[in-house]
Enzyme design. Structure first.
Site, PDB file in Angstrom:
ATOM      1  N   ASP A 188       0.837  -1.201   0.000  1.00  0.00           N
ATOM      2  CA  ASP A 188       0.000   0.000   0.000  1.00  0.00           C
ATOM      3  C   ASP A 188       0.866   1.242   0.000  1.00  0.00           C
ATOM      4  OD1 ASP A 188      -2.489  -1.102   0.073  1.00  0.00           O
ATOM      5  OD2 ASP A 188      -2.933  -0.588   2.143  1.00  0.00           O
ATOM      6  N   TYR A 226       2.020   4.779   1.649  1.00  0.00           N
ATOM      7  CA  TYR A 226       1.988   5.315   3.015  1.00  0.00           C
ATOM      8  C   TYR A 226       0.726   6.155   3.175  1.00  0.00           C
ATOM      9  CZ  TYR A 226       7.000   4.159   3.145  1.00  0.00           C
ATOM     10  OH  TYR A 226       8.220   3.519   3.109  1.00  0.00           O
ATOM     11  N   PHE A 264       7.788   2.205  -1.010  1.00  0.00           N
ATOM     12  CA  PHE A 264       8.823   2.359   0.021  1.00  0.00           C
ATOM     13  C   PHE A 264       9.425   3.765   0.076  1.00  0.00           C
ATOM     14  CE2 PHE A 264       8.969  -2.302  -0.712  1.00  0.00           C
ATOM     15  CZ  PHE A 264       8.679  -2.724   0.581  1.00  0.00           C
ATOM     16  N   HIS A 312      10.113  -9.358   4.550  1.00  0.00           N
ATOM     17  CA  HIS A 312       9.783  -7.935   4.403  1.00  0.00           C
ATOM     18  C   HIS A 312      10.746  -7.108   5.270  1.00  0.00           C
ATOM     19  CE1 HIS A 312       7.438  -4.208   4.505  1.00  0.00           C
ATOM     20  NE2 HIS A 312       6.848  -4.661   3.410  1.00  0.00           N
TER      21      HIS A 312
END
Length: 221
Positions: A65, A67, A78, A187
């Site tokens: 998703d 932020y 990211f 992750h």
């Protein structure tokens, strides 16, 4: 439907834009942006594509998703805008980058320079309500980004896919590993990374070695 997206992607994904699910998705997104605060800014929803034309794609990094806090998301997974404090996952990405290739941790969390070199920084969902993680999931974005991955997989060769965490790995399960390099790790979020399987994986140096061996310009991470 006339989608405002970089021209090579517009051509590559033209059939996708005609599908019912995509029409419904865009209607939903327009309504959300009209009625509530959403991220990234509407003009940056397709920033990953606008920053990295289809013919330039050498590396794909998959996020989940955008932020959902103020001023963070700008359409690249990211990545955050200049001047925004580094989120925990991005801190761990930069720590691994330093351990792997010796690059000092930067002050800015913007990964725009990666995108400009052929790194498609693709979130599975391209929009989100403010302060509501996952709020635009299961509205059609996942089908669209599956189609993007499928198109890259079929139409290109020698792309490096970096799949971090179970979600990305499940999303990338149809990638042909005889045509592309698929790098998998935990992750980079502290919750996952601190249990091992993120640090020490050396994805960045592996990626550049593969690109060099394929007679492609390596990424300046």
């Amino acid at each position: 439907m006339d989608v405002k997206i970089e021209s090579s992607w517009k051509e590559a994904l033209s059939e996708e834009f005609k599908k019912d699910y995509f029409e419904n998705l865009i209607q939903f997104v327009r309504q959300e942006y009209a009625q509530t605060r959403c991220y990234p800014p509407a003009k940056l929803i397709f920033n990953a594509f606008d920053s990295c034309p289809f013919e330039d794609v050498k590396v794909v990094i998959l996020g989940q998703d955008p932020y959902h806090g103020p001023n963070q998301a700008h359409g690249l997974c990211f990545s955050v805008n200049d001047g925004v404090p580094l989120p925990p996952s991005l801190k761990n990405i930069f720590k691994e980058l330093k351990d792997d290739i010796g690059k000092e941790i930067p002050d800015s969390g913007s990964l725009q320079a990666w995108a400009n070199q052929g790194v498609l920084l693709l979130n599975a969902t391209l929009s989100v309500r403010a302060n509501q993680a996952g709020s635009h999931q299961k509205k059609g974005w996942e089908s669209f980004t599956d189609a993007v991955i499928d198109h890259i997989n079929k139409e290109k060769e020698g792309v490096v896919f970096m799949l971090w965490g179970n979600y990305a790995q499940n999303k990338g399960k149809l990638i042909d590993e005889t045509k592309h390099l698929v790098l998998k790790a935990r992750h980079p979020s502290p919750l996952a990374a601190n249990f091992g399987g993120w640090f020490g994986q050396k994805h960045f140096s592996q990626c550049n070695t593969y690109l060099k061996n394929s007679n492609k310009q390596p990424i300046v991470w």
